[in-house]
Enzyme design. Structure first.
Site, PDB file in Angstrom:
ATOM      1  CG  ASP A   8      -0.403   0.207   2.531  1.00  0.00           C
ATOM      2  OD1 ASP A   8       0.839   0.376   2.631  1.00  0.00           O
ATOM      3  OD2 ASP A   8      -1.167   0.226   3.521  1.00  0.00           O
ATOM      4  CB  CYS A  65       0.617  -2.589   4.598  1.00  0.00           C
ATOM      5  SG  CYS A  65       0.270  -3.625   6.041  1.00  0.00           S
ATOM      6  CB  THR A  67       1.715  -3.211  10.876  1.00  0.00           C
ATOM      7  OG1 THR A  67       0.497  -3.603  10.215  1.00  0.00           O
ATOM      8  CG2 THR A  67       1.509  -1.915  11.646  1.00  0.00           C
ATOM      9  CG  HIS A  98       8.097 -25.425  11.622  1.00  0.00           C
ATOM     10  ND1 HIS A  98       8.090 -25.435  13.001  1.00  0.00           N
ATOM     11  CD2 HIS A  98       9.295 -25.970  11.257  1.00  0.00           C
ATOM     12  CE1 HIS A  98       9.229 -25.965  13.447  1.00  0.00           C
ATOM     13  NE2 HIS A  98       9.980 -26.286  12.409  1.00  0.00           N
ATOM     14  CG  HIS A 133       6.223 -29.149  10.063  1.00  0.00           C
ATOM     15  ND1 HIS A 133       5.958 -28.582  11.287  1.00  0.00           N
ATOM     16  CD2 HIS A 133       7.505 -29.576  10.122  1.00  0.00           C
ATOM     17  CE1 HIS A 133       7.034 -28.650  12.043  1.00  0.00           C
ATOM     18  NE2 HIS A 133       7.995 -29.250  11.367  1.00  0.00           N
TER      19      HIS A 133
HETATM   20  C1  RB5 Z   1      -2.096   2.593   6.462  1.00  0.00           C
HETATM   21  O1  RB5 Z   1      -2.088   3.813   7.138  1.00  0.00           O
HETATM   22  C2  RB5 Z   1      -1.891   1.459   7.455  1.00  0.00           C
HETATM   23  O2  RB5 Z   1      -3.041   1.294   8.222  1.00  0.00           O
HETATM   24  C3  RB5 Z   1      -1.536   0.188   6.716  1.00  0.00           C
HETATM   25  O3  RB5 Z   1      -0.394   0.384   5.968  1.00  0.00           O
HETATM   26  C4  RB5 Z   1      -1.237  -1.024   7.570  1.00  0.00           C
HETATM   27  O4  RB5 Z   1      -0.324  -0.751   8.581  1.00  0.00           O
HETATM   28  C5  RB5 Z   1      -2.407  -1.774   8.061  1.00  0.00           C
HETATM   29  O5  RB5 Z   1      -2.289  -2.866   8.661  1.00  0.00           O
END
Ligand code: RB5
Length: 148
Positions: A8, A65, A67, A98, A133
């Protein structure tokens, strides 16, 4: 390897760095992600890469993204996807050995470029161990079939 990559708006720069890094190593990387900082919805990109990987056209996928979490949740909604968030290389190795993860995900707001490279290296160098596994992975498919 043929690798599908998606991201993203939070991860455009890291996506480009990882794509270039993998291409320099001889991998063929197809970009399914966004390429600008304009705000987008990460589920769209998780789904695109998930569908690309389960189609069999790609050996694996990489999702990034902020996180790594949201985009991996979206990918995991696609039947047959096993997407795992990895913030360091040991997890990246183990999710292949695994869990036979077919997609790894990480966060551009969580890991830097060098850690991200070590994550993809550990994942791509690892091999699924099979055996006990495989039985557990078969259970993932059973869960999916009970939902459908
Ligand atoms: C975008 O601001 C953020 O929410 C997205 O990149 C991500 O971290 C969502 O899990």
């Amino acid at each position: 390897m043929k690798i599908a990559i998606g991201n993203d708006h939070a991860a455009v720069e890291l996506k480009n760095e990882i794509k270039t890094y993998l291409e320099q190593k001889g991998h063929q990387v197809t970009n399914f992600g966004t390429d600008t900082s304009d705000s987008v919805n990460y589920p769209e990109y998780g789904e695109k890469v998930g569908l690309a990987v389960v189609s069999g056209e790609y050996d694996c996928g990489i999702l990034i993204c902020g996180t790594g979490v949201g985009i991996s949740i979206a990918a995991n909604k696609v039947n047959g996807v096993r997407a795992a968030v990895c913030s360091e290389p040991t997890t990246a190795r183990l999710v292949k050995e695994h869990n036979n993860a077919n997609i790894i995900a990480f966060g551009a707001r969580i890991v830097g470029t060098e850690v991200a490279k070590s994550i993809v290296d550990a994942y791509l160098e690892a091999e699924f161990q099979g055996g006990r596994h495989q039985e557990r992975i078969d259970m993932f498919s059973e869960i999916e079939s009970r939902q459908n």
